[in-house]
Design a protein around this motif. Structure first.
Motif, PDB file in Angstrom:
ATOM      1  N   ALA A  31      31.854 -50.060 -40.221  1.00  0.00           N
ATOM      2  CA  ALA A  31      32.679 -50.641 -39.161  1.00  0.00           C
ATOM      3  C   ALA A  31      33.434 -51.861 -39.684  1.00  0.00           C
ATOM      4  CB  ALA A  31      31.799 -51.048 -37.981  1.00  0.00           C
ATOM      5  N   LYS A  32      34.678 -51.983 -39.265  1.00  0.00           N
ATOM      6  CA  LYS A  32      35.520 -53.072 -39.746  1.00  0.00           C
ATOM      7  C   LYS A  32      35.230 -54.393 -39.027  1.00  0.00           C
ATOM      8  CE  LYS A  32      39.440 -50.187 -41.158  1.00  0.00           C
ATOM      9  NZ  LYS A  32      40.907 -49.947 -40.996  1.00  0.00           N
ATOM     10  N   PHE A  33      35.430 -55.471 -39.728  1.00  0.00           N
ATOM     11  CA  PHE A  33      35.350 -56.817 -39.170  1.00  0.00           C
ATOM     12  C   PHE A  33      36.431 -56.967 -38.104  1.00  0.00           C
ATOM     13  CE2 PHE A  33      37.448 -61.028 -39.529  1.00  0.00           C
ATOM     14  CZ  PHE A  33      36.453 -61.815 -38.976  1.00  0.00           C
ATOM     15  N   ARG A  34      36.072 -57.488 -36.911  1.00  0.00           N
ATOM     16  CA  ARG A  34      37.016 -57.553 -35.799  1.00  0.00           C
ATOM     17  C   ARG A  34      37.333 -58.967 -35.328  1.00  0.00           C
ATOM     18  NH1 ARG A  34      34.308 -53.190 -31.745  1.00  0.00           N
ATOM     19  NH2 ARG A  34      32.469 -54.412 -32.308  1.00  0.00           N
ATOM     20  N   GLY A  35      36.863 -59.953 -36.065  1.00  0.00           N
ATOM     21  CA  GLY A  35      37.045 -61.337 -35.623  1.00  0.00           C
ATOM     22  C   GLY A  35      38.492 -61.736 -35.420  1.00  0.00           C
ATOM     23  N   SER A  36      39.378 -61.235 -36.260  1.00  0.00           N
ATOM     24  CA  SER A  36      40.779 -61.635 -36.146  1.00  0.00           C
ATOM     25  C   SER A  36      41.415 -61.134 -34.856  1.00  0.00           C
ATOM     26  CB  SER A  36      41.587 -61.136 -37.349  1.00  0.00           C
ATOM     27  OG  SER A  36      41.533 -59.720 -37.443  1.00  0.00           O
ATOM     28  N   LEU A  37      40.866 -60.080 -34.254  1.00  0.00           N
ATOM     29  CA  LEU A  37      41.381 -59.601 -32.977  1.00  0.00           C
ATOM     30  C   LEU A  37      41.077 -60.586 -31.852  1.00  0.00           C
ATOM     31  CD1 LEU A  37      40.479 -55.799 -33.038  1.00  0.00           C
ATOM     32  CD2 LEU A  37      42.661 -56.877 -33.608  1.00  0.00           C
ATOM     33  N   VAL A  38      40.030 -61.379 -32.035  1.00  0.00           N
ATOM     34  CA  VAL A  38      39.655 -62.377 -31.033  1.00  0.00           C
ATOM     35  C   VAL A  38      40.461 -63.651 -31.235  1.00  0.00           C
ATOM     36  CG1 VAL A  38      37.749 -63.740 -30.078  1.00  0.00           C
ATOM     37  CG2 VAL A  38      37.346 -61.406 -30.881  1.00  0.00           C
ATOM     38  N   ASP A  39      40.479 -64.174 -32.468  1.00  0.00           N
ATOM     39  CA  ASP A  39      41.249 -65.380 -32.781  1.00  0.00           C
ATOM     40  C   ASP A  39      41.445 -65.448 -34.290  1.00  0.00           C
ATOM     41  OD1 ASP A  39      42.258 -67.945 -33.284  1.00  0.00           O
ATOM     42  OD2 ASP A  39      41.192 -68.816 -31.596  1.00  0.00           O
ATOM     43  N   GLU A  40      42.686 -65.286 -34.716  1.00  0.00           N
ATOM     44  CA  GLU A  40      42.968 -65.275 -36.151  1.00  0.00           C
ATOM     45  C   GLU A  40      42.740 -66.637 -36.795  1.00  0.00           C
ATOM     46  OE1 GLU A  40      47.082 -64.708 -37.211  1.00  0.00           O
ATOM     47  OE2 GLU A  40      47.720 -65.287 -35.194  1.00  0.00           O
ATOM     48  N   LYS A  41      42.770 -67.710 -36.002  1.00  0.00           N
ATOM     49  CA  LYS A  41      42.546 -69.048 -36.560  1.00  0.00           C
ATOM     50  C   LYS A  41      41.064 -69.332 -36.741  1.00  0.00           C
ATOM     51  CE  LYS A  41      46.804 -70.937 -34.560  1.00  0.00           C
ATOM     52  NZ  LYS A  41      47.368 -71.927 -33.587  1.00  0.00           N
ATOM     53  N   MET A  42      40.277 -69.069 -35.700  1.00  0.00           N
ATOM     54  CA  MET A  42      38.844 -69.355 -35.805  1.00  0.00           C
ATOM     55  C   MET A  42      38.168 -68.487 -36.859  1.00  0.00           C
ATOM     56  SD  MET A  42      37.393 -70.232 -31.994  1.00  0.00           S
ATOM     57  CE  MET A  42      37.706 -68.629 -31.258  1.00  0.00           C
ATOM     58  N   PHE A  43      38.708 -67.283 -37.074  1.00  0.00           N
ATOM     59  CA  PHE A  43      38.110 -66.375 -38.051  1.00  0.00           C
ATOM     60  C   PHE A  43      38.970 -66.221 -39.300  1.00  0.00           C
ATOM     61  CE2 PHE A  43      36.093 -65.190 -34.038  1.00  0.00           C
ATOM     62  CZ  PHE A  43      34.756 -65.175 -34.410  1.00  0.00           C
ATOM     63  N   ALA A  44      39.801 -67.221 -39.564  1.00  0.00           N
ATOM     64  CA  ALA A  44      40.678 -67.165 -40.741  1.00  0.00           C
ATOM     65  C   ALA A  44      39.881 -67.181 -42.046  1.00  0.00           C
ATOM     66  CB  ALA A  44      41.653 -68.333 -40.719  1.00  0.00           C
ATOM     67  N   ILE A  45      38.793 -67.919 -42.076  1.00  0.00           N
ATOM     68  CA  ILE A  45      38.016 -68.018 -43.308  1.00  0.00           C
ATOM     69  C   ILE A  45      37.461 -66.648 -43.716  1.00  0.00           C
ATOM     70  CG2 ILE A  45      35.816 -68.574 -42.176  1.00  0.00           C
ATOM     71  CD1 ILE A  45      35.279 -70.501 -44.521  1.00  0.00           C
ATOM     72  N   ASP A  46      37.133 -65.826 -42.735  1.00  0.00           N
ATOM     73  CA  ASP A  46      36.589 -64.492 -43.030  1.00  0.00           C
ATOM     74  C   ASP A  46      37.600 -63.642 -43.793  1.00  0.00           C
ATOM     75  OD1 ASP A  46      34.055 -64.187 -40.885  1.00  0.00           O
ATOM     76  OD2 ASP A  46      35.629 -65.565 -40.262  1.00  0.00           O
ATOM     77  N   VAL A  47      38.872 -63.792 -43.409  1.00  0.00           N
ATOM     78  CA  VAL A  47      39.928 -63.006 -44.043  1.00  0.00           C
ATOM     79  C   VAL A  47      40.404 -63.660 -45.332  1.00  0.00           C
ATOM     80  CG1 VAL A  47      42.289 -62.137 -43.775  1.00  0.00           C
ATOM     81  CG2 VAL A  47      40.683 -62.031 -41.842  1.00  0.00           C
ATOM     82  N   ASN A  48      40.658 -64.964 -45.269  1.00  0.00           N
ATOM     83  CA  ASN A  48      41.284 -65.666 -46.399  1.00  0.00           C
ATOM     84  C   ASN A  48      40.337 -65.966 -47.551  1.00  0.00           C
ATOM     85  OD1 ASN A  48      43.643 -65.678 -44.879  1.00  0.00           O
ATOM     86  ND2 ASN A  48      43.227 -67.707 -44.017  1.00  0.00           N
ATOM     87  N   GLU A  49      39.061 -66.229 -47.253  1.00  0.00           N
ATOM     88  CA  GLU A  49      38.134 -66.622 -48.307  1.00  0.00           C
ATOM     89  C   GLU A  49      37.009 -65.622 -48.537  1.00  0.00           C
ATOM     90  OE1 GLU A  49      36.832 -70.680 -48.221  1.00  0.00           O
ATOM     91  OE2 GLU A  49      38.689 -71.378 -47.243  1.00  0.00           O
ATOM     92  N   TRP A  50      36.631 -64.906 -47.483  1.00  0.00           N
ATOM     93  CA  TRP A  50      35.523 -63.962 -47.635  1.00  0.00           C
ATOM     94  C   TRP A  50      36.017 -62.532 -47.827  1.00  0.00           C
ATOM     95  CZ3 TRP A  50      32.142 -66.053 -43.009  1.00  0.00           C
ATOM     96  CH2 TRP A  50      31.773 -67.367 -43.295  1.00  0.00           C
ATOM     97  N   ALA A  51      37.344 -62.349 -47.824  1.00  0.00           N
ATOM     98  CA  ALA A  51      37.981 -61.067 -48.146  1.00  0.00           C
ATOM     99  C   ALA A  51      37.602 -59.930 -47.198  1.00  0.00           C
ATOM    100  CB  ALA A  51      37.669 -60.667 -49.588  1.00  0.00           C
ATOM    101  N   LEU A  52      37.365 -60.261 -45.925  1.00  0.00           N
ATOM    102  CA  LEU A  52      37.132 -59.213 -44.935  1.00  0.00           C
ATOM    103  C   LEU A  52      38.465 -58.667 -44.426  1.00  0.00           C
ATOM    104  CD1 LEU A  52      34.149 -60.754 -42.932  1.00  0.00           C
ATOM    105  CD2 LEU A  52      34.079 -59.005 -44.710  1.00  0.00           C
ATOM    106  N   GLU A  53      38.425 -57.495 -43.807  1.00  0.00           N
ATOM    107  CA  GLU A  53      39.656 -56.839 -43.368  1.00  0.00           C
ATOM    108  C   GLU A  53      40.406 -57.697 -42.347  1.00  0.00           C
ATOM    109  OE1 GLU A  53      36.454 -53.636 -43.921  1.00  0.00           O
ATOM    110  OE2 GLU A  53      36.623 -55.558 -42.867  1.00  0.00           O
ATOM    111  N   ASN A  54      41.726 -57.608 -42.407  1.00  0.00           N
ATOM    112  CA  ASN A  54      42.559 -58.268 -41.403  1.00  0.00           C
ATOM    113  C   ASN A  54      42.987 -57.206 -40.395  1.00  0.00           C
ATOM    114  OD1 ASN A  54      44.372 -59.693 -39.849  1.00  0.00           O
ATOM    115  ND2 ASN A  54      45.293 -60.751 -41.589  1.00  0.00           N
ATOM    116  N   LEU A  55      42.117 -56.930 -39.437  1.00  0.00           N
ATOM    117  CA  LEU A  55      42.385 -55.878 -38.470  1.00  0.00           C
ATOM    118  C   LEU A  55      43.555 -56.243 -37.563  1.00  0.00           C
ATOM    119  CD1 LEU A  55      41.332 -53.111 -37.791  1.00  0.00           C
ATOM    120  CD2 LEU A  55      39.731 -54.137 -36.163  1.00  0.00           C
ATOM    121  N   LEU A  56      43.743 -57.531 -37.326  1.00  0.00           N
ATOM    122  CA  LEU A  56      44.877 -57.971 -36.518  1.00  0.00           C
ATOM    123  C   LEU A  56      46.193 -57.542 -37.157  1.00  0.00           C
ATOM    124  CD1 LEU A  56      46.103 -59.666 -34.179  1.00  0.00           C
ATOM    125  CD2 LEU A  56      46.016 -61.633 -35.729  1.00  0.00           C
TER     126      LEU A  56
END
Length: 298
Positions: free
Chosen positions: A240-265
């Motif tokens: 299952a894909k990481f969905r944090g960016s669908l909730v708030d791309e700013k609060m979950f930016a570290i997941d995408v930018n530094e932890w290399a999780l999917e940018n589902l947004l």
């Protein structure tokens, strides 16, 4: 859901002697006349042409909860197809119009006041469809006979507004409380679709805030959603894909930018833009004549 009682019927045991909310008016107070005049002008123009739309924002919240909130803008929900027609029409009548975000938002304004034309949510997972307008409720806004979003669509429009700077969970709780058990839960579940966990999250907040009104959410709805959750927990999807960016791309930016999780947004917005482009191109291409259609099929 199969076997559920009709959502508009309230069981006798659920009927309480509770005071009715003052929801007879859908007009927030203390709006400057210049702003009110702009809102009336836009609404009258849209009504004159018969464009399908529904008023949302503070006006819809007032209609369903009695809460009166100052608003600097007027939120009009419509399909992307309608928005493409409304913008040039309002430009011809002297309004400044801009497509702020092709995924979901256009702005119409004169001076300091503006009207938002909203065609979906910014994360592109919930899109305004014709049924949203068909289910809208009659209302009078600034003296204009129009319609506001039904409570189900209003809640659907707010479940992803859970950001650091703005959280609409309280609005959702107030709408459920204000509709007093008449909410159409079958429709709500269809509107949120695969994002039912966001709805469950909102309902848990409602239950915590209004424990004596737990029955405003039918037991079968609680059971259905909790059963889904239990199943997901018992059988988690390792892919299952990481969905944090669908909730708030700013609060979950570290997941995408530094932890290399999917940018589902990014993925959902890109898919929505492709859909909009195909739709616009299809309408820009004239339908083939019968003779042309016969030649192509030959």
């Amino acid at each position: 859901m199969p076997g559920m009682a009709h959502p508009r019927s309230v069981p006798q045991s659920f009927q309480r002697d509770e005071p009715e909310l003052p929801i007879t008016s859908s007009m927030p107070n203390d709006i400057p006349e210049e702003q009110g005049a702009l809102f009336r002008e836009v609404l009258l123009l849209l009504e004159k042409r018969g464009f399908p739309y529904a008023v949302s924002g503070a006006f819809a919240l007032r209609r369903h909860t009695g809460i009166c909130r100052f608003t600097k803008d007027l939120d009009l929900f419509m399909t992307a197809r309608t928005s493409r027609k409304v913008l040039p029409y309002l430009r011809k009548h002297g309004f400044e119009c801009e497509l702020t975000d092709p995924v979901w938002l256009a702005k119409v304004h004169k001076g300091d006041f503006f009207v938002d034309l909203i065609t979906g949510m910014s994360n592109a997972v919930i899109v305004v469809e014709d049924s949203w307008i068909e289910h809208a409720r009659p209302a009078v806004v600034h003296g204009v006979k129009t319609r506001v979003l039904a409570p189900e669509e209003l809640v659907a429009s707010k479940i992803f507004v859970a950001k650091r700077e703005r959280f609409d969970g309280a609005d959702i709780a107030h709408v459920i409380y204000g509709t007093r058990g008449t909410f159409d839960w079958d429709r709500e579940l269809k509107l949120v679709g695969e994002h039912w966990e966001m709805l469950l999250w909102s309902l848990l907040l409602f239950r915590y805030v209004y424990p004596a009104q737990t029955h405003y959410v039918p037991a079968m709805v609680w059971g259905e959603l909790l059963q889904r959750l239990q199943h997901q927990i018992a059988s988690p999807d390792s892919k299952a894909k990481f969905r944090g960016s669908l909730v708030d791309e700013k609060m979950f930016a570290i997941d995408v930018n530094e932890w290399a999780l999917e940018n589902l947004l990014e993925e959902t917005r890109r898919r929505r833009l492709r859909e909009l482009k195909r739709s616009a191109n299809a309408r820009a291409t004239p339908a083939p004549t019968p003779q042309e259609a016969n030649r192509r099929s030959a």
